[in-house]
Design a protein around this motif. Structure first.
Motif, mmCIF file in Angstrom:
data_model
loop_
_atom_site.group_PDB
_atom_site.id
_atom_site.type_symbol
_atom_site.label_atom_id
_atom_site.label_comp_id
_atom_site.label_asym_id
_atom_site.label_seq_id
_atom_site.Cartn_x
_atom_site.Cartn_y
_atom_site.Cartn_z
ATOM 1 N N PHE A 142 1.129 -1.801 0.174
ATOM 2 C CA PHE A 142 0.070 0.177 -0.557
ATOM 3 C C PHE A 142 0.881 1.075 0.095
ATOM 4 N N GLU A 143 -0.104 2.167 -0.174
ATOM 5 C CA GLU A 143 0.978 3.813 0.063
ATOM 6 C C GLU A 143 -0.040 4.259 0.725
ATOM 7 N N TRP A 144 -1.276 4.531 0.316
ATOM 8 C CA TRP A 144 -2.322 4.919 1.216
ATOM 9 C C TRP A 144 -3.293 3.829 2.283
ATOM 10 N N PRO A 145 -3.426 3.909 3.095
ATOM 11 C CA PRO A 145 -3.423 2.416 4.143
ATOM 12 C C PRO A 145 -5.069 2.007 4.054
ATOM 13 N N THR A 146 -5.898 2.552 3.182
ATOM 14 C CA THR A 146 -7.239 2.221 2.699
ATOM 15 C C THR A 146 -7.086 1.962 1.134
ATOM 16 N N CYS A 161 -4.390 -1.233 12.318
ATOM 17 C CA CYS A 161 -5.302 -0.279 13.450
ATOM 18 C C CYS A 161 -4.023 -0.185 14.365
ATOM 19 N N GLU A 162 -3.999 -1.304 15.240
ATOM 20 C CA GLU A 162 -2.868 -0.845 16.384
ATOM 21 C C GLU A 162 -1.917 -0.688 16.184
ATOM 22 N N VAL A 163 -1.244 -0.562 15.059
ATOM 23 C CA VAL A 163 0.136 0.941 15.892
ATOM 24 C C VAL A 163 0.207 2.650 14.546
ATOM 25 N N GLY A 164 -1.401 2.305 14.301
ATOM 26 C CA GLY A 164 -1.899 3.612 14.425
ATOM 27 C C GLY A 164 -2.020 3.830 12.213
ATOM 28 N N LEU A 165 -2.073 2.759 11.577
ATOM 29 C CA LEU A 165 -3.099 3.101 10.356
ATOM 30 C C LEU A 165 -4.199 2.626 11.119
ATOM 31 N N GLY A 166 -5.123 4.035 10.498
ATOM 32 C CA GLY A 166 -6.241 3.601 10.423
ATOM 33 C C GLY A 166 -6.801 2.728 9.182
ATOM 34 N N LEU A 167 -8.222 2.622 9.062
ATOM 35 C CA LEU A 167 -8.435 1.935 7.735
ATOM 36 C C LEU A 167 -9.515 2.735 6.843
ATOM 37 N N THR A 168 -9.432 3.704 7.485
ATOM 38 C CA THR A 168 -10.397 4.862 6.919
ATOM 39 C C THR A 168 -9.721 5.669 6.981
ATOM 40 N N LEU A 177 2.005 9.091 9.437
ATOM 41 C CA LEU A 177 2.276 7.551 7.997
ATOM 42 C C LEU A 177 3.602 6.775 8.888
ATOM 43 N N LYS A 178 4.550 7.487 7.868
ATOM 44 C CA LYS A 178 6.144 6.872 8.499
ATOM 45 C C LYS A 178 6.555 6.437 9.331
ATOM 46 N N ALA A 179 6.294 6.962 10.707
ATOM 47 C CA ALA A 179 6.247 6.380 11.795
ATOM 48 C C ALA A 179 5.325 5.195 12.320
ATOM 49 N N ALA A 180 4.011 5.542 11.211
ATOM 50 C CA ALA A 180 3.039 3.801 11.786
ATOM 51 C C ALA A 180 3.294 2.879 11.336
ATOM 52 N N VAL A 181 4.138 3.643 10.102
ATOM 53 C CA VAL A 181 4.920 2.113 8.743
ATOM 54 C C VAL A 181 6.198 1.457 9.782
ATOM 55 N N SER A 218 -1.760 4.345 -8.156
ATOM 56 C CA SER A 218 -2.605 5.719 -7.778
ATOM 57 C C SER A 218 -1.823 6.726 -6.470
ATOM 58 N N ILE A 219 -1.590 7.116 -6.130
ATOM 59 C CA ILE A 219 -0.816 8.039 -5.303
ATOM 60 C C ILE A 219 -2.437 8.736 -4.234
ATOM 61 N N THR A 220 -1.382 9.718 -3.391
ATOM 62 C CA THR A 220 -1.914 10.102 -2.324
ATOM 63 C C THR A 220 -0.844 11.336 -2.162
ATOM 64 N N ILE A 221 -1.456 12.423 -2.409
ATOM 65 C CA ILE A 221 -0.700 13.324 -1.813
ATOM 66 C C ILE A 221 -1.591 14.214 -0.054
ATOM 67 N N ASP A 222 -0.065 14.125 0.517
ATOM 68 C CA ASP A 222 -0.345 14.354 2.227
ATOM 69 C C ASP A 222 0.881 15.185 2.724
#
Length: 239
Positions: A142-146, A161-168, A177-181, A218-222
């Motif tokens: 994935f790039e964007w977790p959703t 979900c446990e590390v902080g990468l929410g699924l919404t 997101l980088k820290a969560a990865v 796809s890409i996600t601009i964050d």
């Protein structure tokens, strides 16, 4: 089993972090079980450049490589590999600076009979990927977790979900997101990364052949502004 979350990796953006340079220049960080640093670099088809002491020297050697290239066709990517303790035995950590992917087919070969986890950034541009391989098979990407792909795109959902990468999208916008990865990689490998061990490690170095840009769907601009407000947009590649 490790209980790492994004909060454990807030250090990656600190002024003393050896990882700040990687985020700026582009990187691939890979962890693989049961493959030595020497084997890793040989499988990547990389040209050995000796051993360096610590993260600062690894960065200096990458900067020297860029100066050697002097705006030409490269090479631009320098990898440093070292042994690290992790779950179920010895692992290799490999950090490639200046690129965002390994040569085509490398991760499938590397992970044959074992597990490999990798994440990357193309340096200053909004493309950040995560890959989990098991026994030569891409299980989750994935790039964007959703927006996930791979043979088992949802298998990591509970860990994410446990590390902080929410699924919404709303959940994902609330965390680094980088820290969560980083935390997700630790959950899958048992390898805890920290400032001092990365700064002091002995790295076997090698120049990595340039890989073609990863095909993207796809890409996600964050973007996070100076006030901490996050803005993102998801763009699909219809080409």
């Amino acid at each position: 089993m490790t209980t790492a979350t994004a909060a454990d990796y807030g250090w990656i953006r600190s002024a003393t972090s050896p990882f700040r340079y990687a985020l700026e220049s582009g990187y691939v960080l890979t962890l693989v079980r049961g493959v030595s640093p020497e084997q890793f670099l040989a499988l990547a088809g990389a040209e050995p450049r000796g051993v360096c002491e610590g993260g600062d020297e690894l960065i200096e050697r990458h900067q020297e490589l860029l100066e050697e290239s002097d705006g030409g066709d490269g090479p631009y990517v320098l990898a440093g590999a070292c042994a690290v303790p992790g779950e179920d035995g010895a692992w290799t950590l490999a950090l490639a600076l200046g690129g965002d992917s390994w040569p085509p087919g490398f991760m499938e070969t590397l992970s044959a009979g074992t597990r490999a986890v990798s994440h990357s950034s193309n340096g200053g541009k909004p493309m950040h990927f995560f890959h989990w391989y098991e026994n030569g098979e891409l299980r989750t990407r994935f790039e964007w977790p959703t927006v996930r792909s791979g043979s088992t795109p949802d298998e990591l959902n509970s860990l994410m979900c446990e590390v902080g990468l929410g699924l919404t999208d709303d959940d994902a916008s609330r965390v680094d997101l980088k820290a969560a990865v980083f935390a997700l990689a630790e959950r899958l490998t048992g390898v805890r990364l920290a400032v001092e061990p990365m700064a002091l490690a002995e790295y076997r170095t090698a120049v990595v052949p340039e890989a073609p840009a990863e095909e993207w769907t796809s890409i996600t601009i964050d973007i996070t502004d100076a006030y901490g407000v996050r803005t993102y947009a998801h763009i699909e590649n219809d080409g």
